[in-house]
Motif scaffolding. Structure first.
Motif, mmCIF file in Angstrom:
data_model
loop_
_atom_site.group_PDB
_atom_site.id
_atom_site.type_symbol
_atom_site.label_atom_id
_atom_site.label_comp_id
_atom_site.label_asym_id
_atom_site.label_seq_id
_atom_site.Cartn_x
_atom_site.Cartn_y
_atom_site.Cartn_z
ATOM 1 N N LEU A 117 5.807 -3.570 -9.384
ATOM 2 C CA LEU A 117 4.509 -4.025 -8.865
ATOM 3 C C LEU A 117 3.898 -2.809 -8.255
ATOM 4 N N PRO A 118 2.518 -2.397 -8.431
ATOM 5 C CA PRO A 118 1.887 -1.527 -8.010
ATOM 6 C C PRO A 118 1.823 -1.332 -6.372
ATOM 7 N N THR A 119 1.904 -0.258 -5.794
ATOM 8 C CA THR A 119 2.067 -0.203 -4.278
ATOM 9 C C THR A 119 0.799 0.741 -3.645
ATOM 10 N N LYS A 120 0.399 0.543 -2.419
ATOM 11 C CA LYS A 120 -0.201 1.384 -1.621
ATOM 12 C C LYS A 120 -0.038 1.883 -0.556
ATOM 13 N N THR A 121 -0.459 2.801 0.065
ATOM 14 C CA THR A 121 -0.081 3.211 1.590
ATOM 15 C C THR A 121 -1.280 2.995 2.472
ATOM 16 N N CYS A 122 -0.754 2.031 3.501
ATOM 17 C CA CYS A 122 -1.620 1.770 4.405
ATOM 18 C C CYS A 122 -2.255 2.809 5.283
ATOM 19 N N VAL A 123 -3.704 2.605 5.628
ATOM 20 C CA VAL A 123 -4.475 3.688 6.012
ATOM 21 C C VAL A 123 -4.265 3.794 7.764
ATOM 22 N N VAL A 124 -3.543 2.806 8.479
ATOM 23 C CA VAL A 124 -3.326 2.660 9.623
ATOM 24 C C VAL A 124 -1.905 3.036 10.064
ATOM 25 N N CYS A 125 -0.982 2.350 9.547
ATOM 26 C CA CYS A 125 0.665 2.782 9.923
ATOM 27 C C CYS A 125 1.100 3.994 8.892
ATOM 28 N N HIS A 126 0.291 4.171 7.670
ATOM 29 C CA HIS A 126 0.768 5.007 6.697
ATOM 30 C C HIS A 126 2.279 4.649 6.237
ATOM 31 N N ARG A 127 2.433 3.364 5.986
ATOM 32 C CA ARG A 127 3.608 2.685 5.222
ATOM 33 C C ARG A 127 3.281 2.032 3.986
ATOM 34 N N PRO A 128 4.133 2.283 2.994
ATOM 35 C CA PRO A 128 3.863 1.615 1.726
ATOM 36 C C PRO A 128 3.776 0.252 1.659
#
Length: 206
Positions: free
Chosen positions: A10-21
Motif C-alpha cells: 500500500l502507498p505511504t506518506k510522511t506526516c508533516v507534524v510528527c514526521h512518521r510514515p
C-alpha cells in the motif's frame, strides 16, 4: 486503489507534524492526495501551530510599528519566517480551502434532498386530497379513467383484447370494440386476429 493489494504494497506518506510514515487507509480513498497528517491529533496540532504562527506574524508586524495606526491598518510588510512556519501556513490555507469546498458540496446536496423531499410531500398531499374528494363525491368526473388505445378517449370501462397480427394487447372502449371484433365476443371471420382478454373498470367511479 485496486482490489487485492497486500498491506506491504500500500502507498505511504510522511506526516508533516510528527514526521512518521503512515499507510493508505480505506477512509482516505477519495482524498488520499489531500491527506497530510497521520491522525486527528496531528491534524489538530498542525492547525494549532498554524494559528500560533499566524498570531506571531501579526504581533511582530504590530510591534514593528507601535505608534502608527495607519501602518497597523495597512498591508503589513512581508514577514521573514522560517521554513516550518511557511509550511504550516500553507497547509493551514490548503486545509481551509478543502473544508470550504466540502462544505459547499454538502450544502448543495442538502438543498437537492430538501427539494426532493418537498416534492414527495406535495405529491402525497395531492393524492390524499384527491382520495378525500372521491370519498365525499366532490372529485373530478374524469378521476381514475383510462384512455382507449384506438380513439384516445378517457372512459370508465375498457376491454382488453388483441386486434391485429402483432399480437399486442390493447385496451379499447365499447364503441371501438365493435369495430375491432365485429360485435362478437370471440370475433368473427372478418376479424381473425381478435382475442378477448378481460375487462377493466374504473373502481373510483361510484
Amino acid at each position: 486503489m485496486p482490489r487485492g493489494v497486500k498491506k506491504e504494497h500500500l502507498p505511504t506518506k510522511t506526516c508533516v507534524v510528527c514526521h512518521r510514515p503512515y499507510t493508505w487507509r480505506k477512509k482516505w480513498e477519495k482524498v488520499w492526495d489531500e491527506v497530510t497528517t497521520c491522525s486527528k491529533s496531528c491534524n489538530a496540532k498542525r492547525r494549532t501551530l498554524a494559528q500560533q504562527a499566524k498570531r506571531n506574524r501579526s504581533n511582530d508586524t504590530a510591534e514593528s510599528h507601535p505608534d502608527s495606526d495607519i501602518l497597523n491598518t495597512s498591508v503589513p510588510e512581508p514577514h521573514q519566517s522560517n521554513d516550518t512556519d511557511a509550511l504550516l501556513m500553507e497547509l493551514y490555507n490548503e486545509t481551509d480551502r478543502i473544508e470550504d469546498s466540502r462544505r459547499d458540496d454538502r450544502d448543495e446536496s442538502d438543498t437537492a434532498k430538501d427539494l426532493a423531499k418537498a416534492a414527495r410531500k406535495a405529491a402525497k398531499k395531492k393524492a390524499k386530497a384527491e382520495r378525500r374528494d372521491q370519498r365525499q363525491g366532490r372529485a373530478d368526473p374524469s378521476y381514475g379513467r383510462k384512455e382507449c388505445t384506438q380513439c384516445h378517449q378517457s372512459v370508465d370501462l375498457l376491454i382488453r383484447c388483441v386486434v391485429d397480427a402483432s399480437g399486442d394487447w390493447e385496451m379499447v372502449c365499447g364503441r371501438c370494440w365493435k369495430s375491432v371484433s365485429g360485435g362478437v365476443v370471440d370475433g368473427d371471420a372478418d376479424h381473425p386476429h381478435y382475442r378477448y382478454g378481460g375487462l377493466w373498470k374504473n373502481r373510483a367511479r361510484k
